[in-house]
Design an enzyme around this catalytic site. Structure first.
Site, PDB file in Angstrom:
ATOM      1  N   ALA A   1      -3.452   7.466  -5.233  1.00  0.00           N
ATOM      2  CA  ALA A   1      -2.065   6.996  -5.307  1.00  0.00           C
ATOM      3  C   ALA A   1      -2.138   5.511  -5.650  1.00  0.00           C
ATOM      4  O   ALA A   1      -2.228   4.650  -4.764  1.00  0.00           O
ATOM      5  CB  ALA A   1      -1.369   7.233  -3.985  1.00  0.00           C
TER       6      ALA A   1
ATOM      7  N   GLY B   1       0.837  -1.207   0.000  1.00  0.00           N
ATOM      8  CA  GLY B   1       0.000   0.000   0.000  1.00  0.00           C
ATOM      9  C   GLY B   1       0.865   1.247   0.000  1.00  0.00           C
ATOM     10  O   GLY B   1       2.053   1.177  -0.316  1.00  0.00           O
ATOM     11  N   ASN B   2       0.292   2.379   0.333  1.00  0.00           N
ATOM     12  CA  ASN B   2       1.082   3.613   0.447  1.00  0.00           C
ATOM     13  C   ASN B   2       0.401   4.545   1.444  1.00  0.00           C
ATOM     14  O   ASN B   2      -0.603   4.186   2.051  1.00  0.00           O
ATOM     15  CB  ASN B   2       1.271   4.274  -0.928  1.00  0.00           C
ATOM     16  N   ARG B   3       0.983   5.733   1.604  1.00  0.00           N
ATOM     17  CA  ARG B   3       0.562   6.609   2.707  1.00  0.00           C
ATOM     18  C   ARG B   3      -0.642   7.496   2.390  1.00  0.00           C
ATOM     19  O   ARG B   3      -0.993   8.360   3.181  1.00  0.00           O
ATOM     20  CB  ARG B   3       1.721   7.530   3.099  1.00  0.00           C
TER      21      ARG B   3
END
Ligand code: PMT
Length: 405
Positions: A280, A213-215
């Site tokens: 994102a 995943g990402n932030r």
């Protein structure tokens, strides 16, 4: 300046209520019609007669007439007023009223009206510093902001208790400006337009408990969806896994992986006028996702090599299928920002690219603010200062509006 505008002004029980009287006078002087709604507690701080005199309209306090000799009760006055207002400001807003609104309570005329409201809501908190900084109050304020309410930060300074700190109601001139700004931002200039927004991260599963995943928190995309809805657009928000509440009047589709987001965007794109991709999206996903939790013992030698495969580039695919839609992409860059953003603009057939750098203070992931540079296909480059994400959203929509058919 406010000729023909209809302002609902809520007043709750705080010492700053006396400052609101000045505000009523200024709104009326600027040509607005002002309907003041007070809580019972507010009447302890300023008389309804003062507000009635200044607004030239009878102040509303109770859901039901307090005694039989009062004028006859109007059964659905809260609904009629909710439809009447162009904007509502609550100033001062106590911790109690903020908590009630955040949780959908409707136990007096003011909170019932808010629940039925269709116009933008601005809240100006005023309370003692410890109440203002209290964890519960902060959570309630965050909840209201998520759903598209403008909750102003309180001013700092000397408080009625003698303590000093945050909690003072913002000055009347600032409240006046906020109301004007909100009226401008909700002028329904996107009425009839279909706006598709993506937000948040994607989660690419490795096994049933792990993912790549990402932030991204989703805040940028949710702000754009909220702003577009206030401006009258039909908004569809395709969101990755986030913990944000859906903004008012927004249709939300939840997805998890890049492939799911791709399918959802492609299904909606033909009927879209404006696509804004803030999500994102993971560029790569594990080649295989294990059905069972991967165990340490299954990877002897302490080495676990994960094979990744490229995900579809959603924006590029949309750009290739353009039939008159306007497309705004984001570019998240930590170096050579303008150069890389320009490349994305050209290769993905975008109309506008919005560059942001997560290494800049107040920009990028999870913050309520962003610092962006907007680059158009015609080569125009505009650098914006640090702004709230909702202000960035409105600035982008205003730029987009010029190019929409
Ligand atoms: O959600 P927040 O916490 O508020 O943070 C906001 C944000 C930092 C996520 C947002 O402002 C932002 O920059 N979003 C784009 C993030 C990104 O993936 O940037 P990129 O430069 O890698 O991608 C360029 C564009 O292509 C983006 O519009 C992206 O949505 C799109 N893309 C990327 C990969 C992919 N496979 N498909 C895509 O469509």
């Amino acid at each position: 300046m406010l000729t023909g505008k209809r302002i609902l002004l809520g007043v709750t029980g705080g010492i700053a209520a006396y400052k609101t009287a000045f505000l009523v006078r200024e709104f009326v002087r600027a040509g607005a019609e002002v309907q003041v709604v007070m809580t019972r507690a507010a009447t302890q701080f300023i008389t309804p007669l003062t507000m009635t005199t200044l607004s030239k309209r009878e102040v509303i306090i109770d859901m039901f007439p307090p005694s039989p000799d009062q004028p006859p009760h109007q059964p659905i006055r809260h609904i009629n007023l909710a439809l009447w207002g162009d904007v509502m400001l609550i100033a001062p807003a106590t911790a109690n009223t903020i908590a009630k609104i955040a949780h959908g309570e409707a136990d007096n005329f003011l909170t019932t009206l808010v629940l039925a409201l269709r116009c933008p809501l601005i809240i100006a908190p005023a309370m003692d510093v410890d109440m203002y900084l209290n964890e519960t109050t902060r959570k309630n304020i965050a909840l209201l902001r998520e759903t598209g309410c403008t909750v102003l930060e309180a001013d700092s300074g000397e408080l009625a208790s003698g303590l000093s700190g945050s909690g003072r109601m913002p000055e009347a001139v600032r409240l006046f400006d906020e109301v004007v700004k909100s009226l401008n931002n909700s002028r329904r200039d996107l009425a009839g337009k279909n706006v598709l927004v993506t937000a948040g991260p994607t989660h690419e599963p490795i096994d049933p408990v792990r993912f790549i995943g990402n932030r991204s928190s989703g805040k940028m995309g949710f702000a754009i969806a909220a702003a577009a809805a206030w401006r009258g657009a039909n908004v569809t928000l395709i969101s990755g896994p986030v913990s944000l509440s859906t903004p008012r009047n927004v249709r939300r589709l939840d997805v998890s992986t890049a492939r799911e987001m791709n399918a959802a965007v492609m299904a909606e794109f033909p009927a879209t006028d404006l696509l804004i991709m803030t999500a994102a999206v993971a560029d790569f996903a594990p080649a295989r996702s294990s059905q069972q939790k991967i165990k340490r013992e299954q990877k002897p030698g302490g080495k676990f090599v994960l094979e990744l495969l490229e995900n579809p580039d959603i924006l590029e695919a949309a750009g290739a299928k353009k039939t008159g839609q306007m497309i705004i992409g984001f570019a998240l860059e930590t170096e050579n920002g303008v150069e890389n953003a320009r490349k994305k603009l050209a290769s993905k057939n975008l109309d506008i690219v919005v560059l942001n750098n997560p290494l800049v203070e107040g920009a990028g992931f999870s913050t309520d603010t962003n610092v962006v540079t907007v680059i158009t296909a015609s080569g125009k480059v505009e650098e914006f200062p640090l702004m709230s994400k909702i202000d960035v959203a409105n600035a982008l929509l205003s730029r987009a509006l010029k190019g929409l058919r």
